[in-house]
Write a protein that holds these residues in place. Structure first.
Motif, PDB file in Angstrom:
ATOM      1  N   HIS A   1       0.908  -1.246   0.109  1.00 42.05           N
ATOM      2  CA  HIS A   1      -0.142   0.053  -0.060  1.00 42.05           C
ATOM      3  C   HIS A   1       0.867   1.191  -0.143  1.00 42.05           C
ATOM      4  N   SER A   2       0.582   2.168  -0.898  1.00 39.33           N
ATOM      5  CA  SER A   2       1.283   3.386  -1.056  1.00 39.33           C
ATOM      6  C   SER A   2       2.733   3.263  -1.227  1.00 39.33           C
ATOM      7  N   TRP A   3       3.664   3.628  -0.268  1.00 37.71           N
ATOM      8  CA  TRP A   3       5.190   3.272  -0.513  1.00 37.71           C
ATOM      9  C   TRP A   3       5.060   1.926  -0.437  1.00 37.71           C
ATOM     10  N   GLY A   4       4.454   1.040   0.299  1.00 40.75           N
ATOM     11  CA  GLY A   4       4.617  -0.430   0.006  1.00 40.75           C
ATOM     12  C   GLY A   4       4.265  -0.904  -1.304  1.00 40.75           C
ATOM     13  N   ALA A   5       3.342  -0.148  -2.237  1.00 39.75           N
ATOM     14  CA  ALA A   5       3.169  -0.602  -3.434  1.00 39.75           C
ATOM     15  C   ALA A   5       4.118  -0.204  -4.360  1.00 39.75           C
ATOM     16  N   GLN A   6       4.961   0.860  -4.291  1.00 40.49           N
ATOM     17  CA  GLN A   6       6.074   1.016  -4.982  1.00 40.49           C
ATOM     18  C   GLN A   6       7.075   0.143  -4.699  1.00 40.49           C
ATOM     19  N   SER A   7       7.290  -0.369  -3.429  1.00 39.90           N
ATOM     20  CA  SER A   7       8.398  -1.336  -3.110  1.00 39.90           C
ATOM     21  C   SER A   7       7.940  -2.610  -3.785  1.00 39.90           C
ATOM     22  N   ALA A   8       6.601  -3.074  -3.745  1.00 48.63           N
ATOM     23  CA  ALA A   8       6.209  -4.503  -4.184  1.00 48.63           C
ATOM     24  C   ALA A   8       6.365  -4.437  -5.667  1.00 48.63           C
ATOM     25  N   GLY A   9       6.226  -3.093  -6.292  1.00 49.58           N
ATOM     26  CA  GLY A   9       6.073  -2.979  -7.766  1.00 49.58           C
ATOM     27  C   GLY A   9       7.608  -3.179  -8.294  1.00 49.58           C
ATOM     28  N   MET A  10       8.530  -2.945  -7.822  1.00 43.89           N
ATOM     29  CA  MET A  10       9.774  -3.003  -8.110  1.00 43.89           C
ATOM     30  C   MET A  10      10.171  -4.526  -8.303  1.00 43.89           C
ATOM     31  N   LEU A  11       9.696  -5.195  -7.574  1.00 46.20           N
ATOM     32  CA  LEU A  11       9.719  -6.784  -7.610  1.00 46.20           C
ATOM     33  C   LEU A  11       8.850  -7.262  -8.813  1.00 46.20           C
ATOM     34  N   LEU A  12       7.991  -6.540  -9.283  1.00 45.33           N
ATOM     35  CA  LEU A  12       7.185  -6.810 -10.562  1.00 45.33           C
ATOM     36  C   LEU A  12       8.037  -6.203 -11.851  1.00 45.33           C
ATOM     37  N   GLY A  13       8.839  -5.655 -11.391  1.00 50.73           N
ATOM     38  CA  GLY A  13       9.640  -5.058 -12.757  1.00 50.73           C
ATOM     39  C   GLY A  13       9.700  -3.503 -13.081  1.00 50.73           C
ATOM     40  N   ALA A  14       8.956  -2.433 -11.996  1.00 48.96           N
ATOM     41  CA  ALA A  14       9.189  -1.077 -12.049  1.00 48.96           C
ATOM     42  C   ALA A  14      10.469  -0.672 -11.887  1.00 48.96           C
ATOM     43  N   ARG A  15      11.083   0.265 -12.249  1.00 48.83           N
ATOM     44  CA  ARG A  15      12.362   0.604 -11.960  1.00 48.83           C
ATOM     45  C   ARG A  15      12.395   2.196 -11.491  1.00 48.83           C
ATOM     46  N   VAL A  16      13.358   2.712 -10.695  1.00 50.86           N
ATOM     47  CA  VAL A  16      13.299   4.077 -10.489  1.00 50.86           C
ATOM     48  C   VAL A  16      14.357   4.751 -11.312  1.00 50.86           C
ATOM     49  N   LEU A  17      13.867   6.056 -11.921  1.00 49.38           N
ATOM     50  CA  LEU A  17      14.558   6.628 -13.000  1.00 49.38           C
ATOM     51  C   LEU A  17      15.493   7.367 -12.468  1.00 49.38           C
ATOM     52  N   ASP A  18      16.887   7.809 -12.482  1.00 50.83           N
ATOM     53  CA  ASP A  18      17.811   8.560 -12.016  1.00 50.83           C
ATOM     54  C   ASP A  18      17.487   9.954 -12.516  1.00 50.83           C
ATOM     55  N   ALA A  19      18.289  10.976 -11.799  1.00 52.77           N
ATOM     56  CA  ALA A  19      17.729  12.255 -12.263  1.00 52.77           C
ATOM     57  C   ALA A  19      17.952  12.855 -13.528  1.00 52.77           C
ATOM     58  N   ASP A  20      18.766  12.107 -14.381  1.00 53.33           N
ATOM     59  CA  ASP A  20      18.726  12.299 -15.775  1.00 53.33           C
ATOM     60  C   ASP A  20      17.831  11.574 -16.715  1.00 53.33           C
ATOM     61  N   GLY A  21      16.960  10.603 -16.019  1.00 50.36           N
ATOM     62  CA  GLY A  21      15.957   9.837 -16.373  1.00 50.36           C
ATOM     63  C   GLY A  21      16.358   8.484 -16.990  1.00 50.36           C
TER      64      GLY A  21
ATOM     65  N   ALA B   1       9.574   4.135 -13.492  1.00 51.01           N
ATOM     66  CA  ALA B   1       9.213   3.714 -14.755  1.00 51.01           C
ATOM     67  C   ALA B   1       8.535   2.551 -14.902  1.00 51.01           C
ATOM     68  N   PHE B   2       7.133   2.427 -15.562  1.00 47.56           N
ATOM     69  CA  PHE B   2       6.527   1.281 -15.563  1.00 47.56           C
ATOM     70  C   PHE B   2       6.721   0.374 -16.607  1.00 47.56           C
ATOM     71  N   ASP B   3       7.174   0.869 -17.617  1.00 48.54           N
ATOM     72  CA  ASP B   3       7.401   0.223 -18.896  1.00 48.54           C
ATOM     73  C   ASP B   3       7.874  -1.402 -18.874  1.00 48.54           C
ATOM     74  N   GLY B   4       8.548  -1.686 -17.611  1.00 45.08           N
ATOM     75  CA  GLY B   4       9.143  -2.970 -17.381  1.00 45.08           C
ATOM     76  C   GLY B   4       8.497  -3.793 -16.401  1.00 45.08           C
ATOM     77  N   MET B   5       7.273  -3.386 -15.799  1.00 45.62           N
ATOM     78  CA  MET B   5       6.480  -4.062 -14.961  1.00 45.62           C
ATOM     79  C   MET B   5       5.765  -4.847 -15.554  1.00 45.62           C
ATOM     80  N   THR B   6       6.296  -6.337 -16.086  1.00 40.95           N
ATOM     81  CA  THR B   6       5.731  -7.124 -16.771  1.00 40.95           C
ATOM     82  C   THR B   6       4.800  -8.145 -15.925  1.00 40.95           C
TER      83      THR B   6
END
Length: 304
Positions: free
Chosen positions: A131-151, A192-197
């Protein structure tokens, strides 16, 4: 909307997993139905400030309906009281993901910690939820990624052992979509959600107007619209950030307490996970049909 009968739940806390380099060993709660075998597993990541003791409306319901639920306490928990200037603070978002992975790595240890649970878990039917920040954490295991400052996309932290996810109030895009406060204090909130497969159910409230975003409630639907297929989006009517009370009954953070909305969320997430982890189970299509047929539905479902 029909659901399977509930069974008594057994829970143990804290189970302590050694975590070298984390600064604190990882404390975990394990809950499971008292009976049943080949239990699918849900690893549940709490929102900012919470702990393994939160989210009883979800954890207890899932466990009572046939799932083993594992809840780690992340470093941002109020129970740990880390000072704002703690050197780990800038990377807590990543430690959270490592916590979830550590839980998965140590499922045998957790299984042995709860009396009568040994040998009853199905390690091949594994889901993450948050939930909330926890959803972002869980989403990383599904393939979401964090973009660096330069994208540039950061490291891929996805885990192929995870077969499905339930992401509740998942934060949306970063960059110019963030409020000034969020951009300053939560720079990692730039996904970035394009890798959240991995297949997932996302849940958003149509009244969830977050101070973290310059946009409105649709910010919480980005993960659905911008990720590849095999996703479903449940929009709950009238729901704010706690979606009717997912964090707990009568807690101060719940501004939109609704037993009816919460009950719907419990049943729909359970149905989704049953089918996602066992494609032969018709719980999810049956639940969707029941929601469509309801005379006054509390939400709607989209799928792609």
């Amino acid at each position: 909307m029909p659901t399977s009968p509930s069974t008594p739940v057994v829970s143990v806390r804290p189970v302590v997993l050694p975590a070298p380099g984390r600064g604190e060993d990882l404390q975990v709660r394990v809950s499971a139905p008292a009976t049943g075998d080949r239990l699918p597993v849900i690893v549940l990541s709490h929102g900012h400030g919470w702990s393994m003791d939160g989210y009883a409306p979800l954890a207890d319901f899932w466990a009572a309906h046939g799932f083993a639920v594992v809840q780690p306490t992340h470093l941002d928990s109020r129970t740990l009281a880390l000072p704002a200037d703690d050197p780990r603070t800038p990377t807590i978002w990543r430690v959270r993901v490592e916590d979830l992975r550590r839980v998965i790595d140590d499922l045998d240890v957790l299984e042995a910690a709860l009396p009568g649970l040994a040998g009853r878990l199905d390690h091949d039917r594994l889901a993450v939820a948050g939930h909330s920040w926890g959803a972002q954490s869980a989403g990383m295991l599904l393939g979401a990624r964090v973009l660096d400052a330069d994208g540039t996309p950061g490291q891929d932290l996805s885990d192929p052992r995870v077969k499905a996810g339930v992401l509740l109030a998942l934060p949306g895009l970063g960059g110019r979509d963030l409020s000034t406060f969020a951009a300053e204090h939560f720079p990692f909130m730039n996904p970035a959600f394009d890798g959240m497969t991995t297949p997932a159910l996302l849940v958003a409230g149509d009244k969830d107007d977050s101070p973290l975003s310059r946009r409105g409630p649709d910010w919480f639907t980005d993960g659905y619209h911008l990720s590849p297929g095999d996703k479903s989006l449940l929009t709950l009517f009238g729901a704010e950030h706690t979606l009717g009370g997912v964090a707990g009954h009568q807690v101060a953070e719940t501004t939109d307490e609704s037993p009816e909305r919460l009950a719907l969320l419990q049943r729909l997430t359970t149905a989704y996970l049953r089918t996602a982890l066992d494609p032969g189970d018709t719980a999810w299509p049956d639940a969707r049909a029941a929601l469509r047929a309801a005379p006054h539905p509390l939400g709607q479902i989209q799928s792609k």
